[in-house]
Write a protein that holds these residues in place. Structure first.
Motif, PDB file in Angstrom:
ATOM      1  N   PRO A 596       0.868  -1.276  -0.179  1.00 48.94           N
ATOM      2  CA  PRO A 596       0.051  -0.116  -0.012  1.00 48.94           C
ATOM      3  C   PRO A 596       0.943   1.198   0.059  1.00 48.94           C
ATOM      4  CG  PRO A 596      -0.808  -1.583   1.744  1.00 48.94           C
ATOM      5  CD  PRO A 596       0.360  -2.068   1.121  1.00 48.94           C
ATOM      6  N   VAL A 597       0.356   2.266  -0.541  1.00 46.90           N
ATOM      7  CA  VAL A 597       0.986   3.576  -0.554  1.00 46.90           C
ATOM      8  C   VAL A 597       1.293   4.174   0.759  1.00 46.90           C
ATOM      9  CG1 VAL A 597       0.936   6.086  -1.293  1.00 46.90           C
ATOM     10  CG2 VAL A 597      -0.205   4.178  -2.671  1.00 46.90           C
ATOM     11  N   LEU A 604      -6.927   5.006   3.345  1.00 51.70           N
ATOM     12  CA  LEU A 604      -7.805   4.353   2.477  1.00 51.70           C
ATOM     13  C   LEU A 604      -7.379   2.912   2.195  1.00 51.70           C
ATOM     14  CD1 LEU A 604      -8.366   7.406  -0.041  1.00 51.70           C
ATOM     15  CD2 LEU A 604      -9.826   6.248   1.945  1.00 51.70           C
ATOM     16  N   PRO A 605      -8.262   1.750   1.766  1.00 50.75           N
ATOM     17  CA  PRO A 605      -7.604   0.483   1.498  1.00 50.75           C
ATOM     18  C   PRO A 605      -6.983   0.714  -0.120  1.00 50.75           C
ATOM     19  CG  PRO A 605      -9.970   0.637   1.181  1.00 50.75           C
ATOM     20  CD  PRO A 605      -9.411   2.057   1.932  1.00 50.75           C
ATOM     21  N   PRO A 606      -6.089  -0.392  -0.134  1.00 52.64           N
ATOM     22  CA  PRO A 606      -5.415  -0.255  -1.450  1.00 52.64           C
ATOM     23  C   PRO A 606      -6.188  -0.705  -2.701  1.00 52.64           C
ATOM     24  CG  PRO A 606      -4.403  -2.055  -0.251  1.00 52.64           C
ATOM     25  CD  PRO A 606      -5.483  -1.346   0.825  1.00 52.64           C
ATOM     26  N   ALA A 607      -5.862  -0.394  -3.871  1.00 54.23           N
ATOM     27  CA  ALA A 607      -6.485  -0.745  -4.881  1.00 54.23           C
ATOM     28  C   ALA A 607      -5.393  -0.971  -6.068  1.00 54.23           C
ATOM     29  CB  ALA A 607      -7.589  -0.216  -5.645  1.00 54.23           C
ATOM     30  N   PHE A 636     -10.589   4.269  -2.648  1.00 55.15           N
ATOM     31  CA  PHE A 636      -9.358   3.674  -2.550  1.00 55.15           C
ATOM     32  C   PHE A 636      -7.957   4.146  -2.828  1.00 55.15           C
ATOM     33  CE2 PHE A 636     -12.878   0.599  -3.133  1.00 55.15           C
ATOM     34  CZ  PHE A 636     -12.432  -0.490  -2.271  1.00 55.15           C
ATOM     35  N   ARG A 637      -7.143   3.949  -2.677  1.00 55.26           N
ATOM     36  CA  ARG A 637      -5.856   4.527  -2.968  1.00 55.26           C
ATOM     37  C   ARG A 637      -5.030   3.672  -3.879  1.00 55.26           C
ATOM     38  NH1 ARG A 637      -5.161   9.297  -2.458  1.00 55.26           N
ATOM     39  NH2 ARG A 637      -5.488   9.319  -0.192  1.00 55.26           N
ATOM     40  N   VAL A 638      -4.869   4.214  -5.035  1.00 56.17           N
ATOM     41  CA  VAL A 638      -3.940   3.173  -6.012  1.00 56.17           C
ATOM     42  C   VAL A 638      -2.698   2.954  -5.871  1.00 56.17           C
ATOM     43  CG1 VAL A 638      -3.519   3.072  -8.341  1.00 56.17           C
ATOM     44  CG2 VAL A 638      -5.617   4.185  -7.831  1.00 56.17           C
ATOM     45  N   ALA A 639      -2.368   1.512  -5.517  1.00 57.78           N
ATOM     46  CA  ALA A 639      -1.098   1.112  -5.264  1.00 57.78           C
ATOM     47  C   ALA A 639      -0.211   0.885  -6.381  1.00 57.78           C
ATOM     48  CB  ALA A 639      -1.064  -0.020  -4.290  1.00 57.78           C
ATOM     49  N   GLY A 640      -0.857   0.360  -7.559  1.00 55.69           N
ATOM     50  CA  GLY A 640      -0.314   0.089  -8.829  1.00 55.69           C
ATOM     51  C   GLY A 640      -1.054   0.038  -9.937  1.00 55.69           C
TER      52      GLY A 640
END
Length: 850
Positions: A596-597, A604-607, A636-640
């Motif tokens: 996760p970021v 926020l949960p990762p996505a 969500f928080r973009v992790a990749g």
């Protein structure tokens, strides 16, 4: 133009029967391919839209949401609104038929409301009995006539084996979860088309474990309320992820899904038509060169330049009209054949299950006919202008007809460089309405640059081939060196066809290699289990997962839940995959990481989003992205960003525990099994089949999934391969017509060579050598142009159309074999085309030159 003049010009087409036939056939092929793609897609889309309109009935608007449905409480809210005269709830189930490749579309409806909104879905009890009592019996389904006919015929298993009919004694087995459910066919749905069944809404919800869930709500508006006004008033009442739209919007959504694929095929057909235009250009240019003295005589007798140009353009238009008419007929034949062989899904699965009927489309036929005429006129325009500009006194001199009028082959390097600059600038343009118009313009510019570069290439390459050869080789070399315009005329069609074939070969091979490598990454487990396709009636519930995990030989079970959501009212469905993400198993990241970021202040949960999602929603690592889950927008928080070739319109991967916490949905779409050391996949698969029944689950090895996926890939590009073959054939047509015309003007030269001791066979080898040299130059330029076009296809057109990246993989051996074979075929075609000129007596041939 007077009748005698018209006869003079049009009669020349009959004198050049081979060249005229090949030119109109080239135009016909280009027209036929483009029209066939249009007809196939149009018929499939019309059939789908017709089915949607029949199901929607009198509905003015439809409330639609995720493919797995939404809370039925929304129905009561909308039904009480003053804008709504009648509302009809619908639950749609894609019911899998256990052990079969077929499925049955079941609509659960409120039988007391359906008549006011969707009269076509009103069932009729068997034997005219009381519908209320028939519908209230549990497990009763009413079948359309198409469904009854289809299900009463023998079917096929998932492995392709022939099975007895699914409907026996008015009973049919469907799957719910991992068990079979026997439904009784209680009557007909005479007003519905397609393979579907109708059930009572409550019975359907109970049978398929969808209590409290609807797929859509059909609304008939009150008198005087327009759909636009109703949308404005009702949209605020809808929870996130639910859209309010007209029934026709469903067909439009499917059309947008297939648009990029269809546009690419249409552009390939346009390039094939463009190649046919080059063939018309080469044949007309050679014809004009050979007839210069004829035109000069007509000019001396009073024919003005404008009439001469109109006459030549009439020749090109005639070729275009005849070729266009033949193409229209052939296009309908190709579309009919495609419906029989691959159905209406264009080979790509967009309209799977739709059975369209071919219908004549006058507007489309006329449009493609006019394109054929335009190709013929465009191919004739430059030769006609050049012929009209020649002074009669000069053209009447002896010896002018053989080489005069051919392009000199110099002074084109700067123009070719300018075309490359324009191609580079076109690649910088953004897509227009989702269509990469700049990329297609770049393809045209690159093609033009490759053709314009041919004289420069001839000047560079021909001196390297001048030494240490036989007399035939030196004569062929000297001929091309002295008349490079011949190479330009003969090579134009070759370059266009080779560039198209090479670019598509590189792009398709790169795509196929990338898909193969992607499949190896996304299929890391030893065995894969599923009950049905996503959104089907089969699924794996917690008890089934416990049973799978307890199977001997299974070390670990990794689950995936696939759902399709609506992130906006205007976009197609967006896919969300919920699964455990530890260890980066099966996720081909192109940027970011599985962590996760760091430092996320909002917690926020990762996505992890696919490339298509990143492009469409302008996302990168650290971006905030919201998805409609559980009836509300969840951030969500973009992790990749990861590579995904399966879902064109975007996907996101989230942690399974986050998904279950937000939605309460604990169903599973797929289970990936990691086996214990020493356990064999076949033994575990057999144990699972014995536990659940072979008809209720589908078990596959990673290798089997990869093989099937690549088979589907090859079927998808079947039409592309056909267009490549057509382009190559057109290029060979260009070689044939060019050397047939040149041989007719060189009869004096051949006669002199015969007097000097050359045999007919040696002259034939001379023509073949010239054909091989000309084709070799065209192949070299075509390879270079094809490589540049392949880059445009991969990095610009493919990325803007489908939002997929891929690694460049050049099929070196295949291209080498293709180039050699094409040169050899060109030599053979040139030899055959020049045979007629060698039949004439050597004495008469030389005498004709005096």
């Amino acid at each position: 133009m007077s009748v005698p003049l018209r006869r003079i010009f049009l009669a020349s087409l009959l004198r050049r029967r081979l060249a005229s036939a090949l030119s109109l056939l080239a135009i016909a092929l280009g027209v036929a391919l483009g029209l066939a793609v249009h007809l196939i897609h149009g018929a499939a889309l019309d059939e789908f839209g017709r089915g949607m309109r029949a199901v929607a009935g009198k509905a003015d608007l439809q409330v639609v949401g995720p493919r797995d449905g939404f809370d039925e409480a929304l129905f009561a809210t909308l039904a009480r609104r003053p804008e709504v005269a009648a509302a009809s709830p619908v639950l749609e189930i894609e019911a899998r038929l256990p052990g079969r490749e077929e499925s049955l579309r079941i609509l659960g409806v409120d039988l007391f409301r359906v008549l006011r909104v969707q009269p076509g879905l009103m069932p009729l009890a068997e034997g005219g009995g009381d519908l209320r009592f028939a519908a209230l019996r549990p497990g009763v389904v009413f079948l359309s006539d198409d469904a009854r006919q289809r299900l009463s015929a023998p079917g096929r298993s998932m492995e392709g084996e022939v099975l007895p009919p699914a409907l026996v004694d008015a009973r049919i087995a469907v799957q719910s979860g991992v068990r079979s459910l026997v439904l009784e066919a209680g009557g007909r749905v005479p007003g519905a088309g397609g393979v579907l069944g109708v059930m009572d809404l409550g019975a359907a919800q109970q049978a398929f474990a969808r209590i409290g869930v609807l797929s859509r709500i059909d609304l008939r508006l009150a008198e005087g309320v327009s759909p636009a006004a109703a949308q404005a008033a009702l949209s605020a009442l809808l929870p996130p992820g639910i859209a309010l739209r007209t029934p026709e919007a469903a067909a439009g959504e499917l059309g947008s899904l297939s648009r990029a694929y269809r546009v690419n095929l249409t552009m390939l057909a346009a390039i094939a038509l463009l190649t046919g235009g080059f063939l018309v250009f080469s044949t007309q240019l050679l014809s004009v060169a050979r007839r210069r003295r004829e035109f000069a005589l007509l000019r001396a007798l009073g024919l003005v330049r404008a009439e001469l140009m109109r006459g030549l353009l009439a020749e090109g238009a005639t070729v275009g009209v005849v070729g266009g008419l033949l193409g229209v007929v052939l296009g309908h034949a190709l579309a009919a054949g495609a419906f029989r062989l691959v159905g209406g899904d264009l080979g790509a699965g967009f309209f799977r299950g739709v059975a369209p009927q071919l219908a004549f489309d006058p507007a489309a036929g006329l449009a493609y006919l006019l394109l054929g005429v335009a190709a013929g006129v465009a191919g004739t325009w430059l030769p006609a202008r050049a012929a009209a500009a020649v002074a009669p006194a000069r053209a009447l001199r002896a010896g002018e007809g053989e080489r005069a009028g051919l392009p000199r082959g110099d002074g084109r390097g700067r123009l070719g460089a300018a075309m490359l600059v324009l191609a580079a600038l076109a690649c910088l343009l953004p897509p227009f309405g989702g269509i990469p118009l700049g990329g297609y313009a770049a393809v045209v510019f690159v093609l033009a640059a490759a053709i314009l570069a041919l004289p420069v290439l001839a000047r560079l390459v021909l001196p390297l081939l001048a030494r240490g050869r036989s007399a035939i080789w030196r004569l062929a070399h000297a001929r091309l060196a002295a008349a490079p315009g011949q190479a330009v005329v003969a090579g134009a069609g070759v370059i266009a066809s080779v560039a198209l074939a090479v670019s598509m070969a590189i792009m398709v091979n790169s795509f196929r290699v990338s898909v193969d490598e992607w499949l190896a990454q996304v299929l890391p487990a030893d065995l894969y289990v599923r009950a049905s396709a996503a959104s089907g009636s089969g699924y794996l519930d917690p008890p089934a997962l416990v049973a799978i995990a307890a199977t001997p030989g299974v070390a670990r079970v990794e689950t995936t839940r696939l759902v399709n959501l609506r992130v906006s009212d205007t976009e197609p469905l967006f896919s969300v995959l919920a699964r455990a993400t530890q260890g980066n198993r099966g996720l081909p990241l192109v940027s970011g990481s599985m962590e996760p970021v760091a430092g996320d202040a909002e917690g926020l949960p990762p996505a992890w989003v696919s490339e298509a999602a990143a492009d469409r929603h302008d996302l990168a690592r650290g971006s905030r992205f919201e998805l409609p889950l559980g009836g509300r927008m969840q951030a969500f928080r973009v992790a990749g960003v990861w590579r995904d070739y399966a879902r064109q319109h975007g996907a996101a991967l989230i942690e399974r525990r986050d998904y279950v916490a937000l939605t309460g949905d604990d169903r599973v779409t797929d289970a990936a099994l990691l086996l214990e050391p020493g356990a064999t996949p076949s033994a575990v698969a057999q144990a699972l089949r014995e536990r659940f029944g072979a008809e209720h689950i589908t078990i596959a090895l990673p290798g089997e999934i990869r093989a099937l996926s690549l088979q589907i890939f090859d079927r998808t590009f079947l039409i592309t391969y056909l267009m490549e073959a057509v382009a190559v054939v057109i290029g060979l047509f260009g070689i044939a017509t060019t050397f047939a015309a040149l041989a007719a003007t060189r009869q004096g030269e051949f006669g002199m060579l015969r007097h000097l001791g050359f045999t007919r066979a040696e002259i034939g080898r001379l023509i073949a050598t010239e054909g091989a040299l000309t084709a070799g130059l065209g192949v070299i330029a075509g390879l270079a142009g094809g490589a540049a076009i392949a880059w445009v296809l991969i990095e610009i057109i493919n990325r803007q159309s489908f939002h997929w990246s891929m690694e460049l993989a050049v099929p070196w051996s295949g291209l080498a074999i293709f180039a050699v074979c094409l040169v050899l075929l060109a030599a053979l075609v040139a030899r055959l085309a020049g045979r007629h000129a060698m039949r004439r007596s050597a004495v008469l041939a030389v005498k004709a030159d005096w």
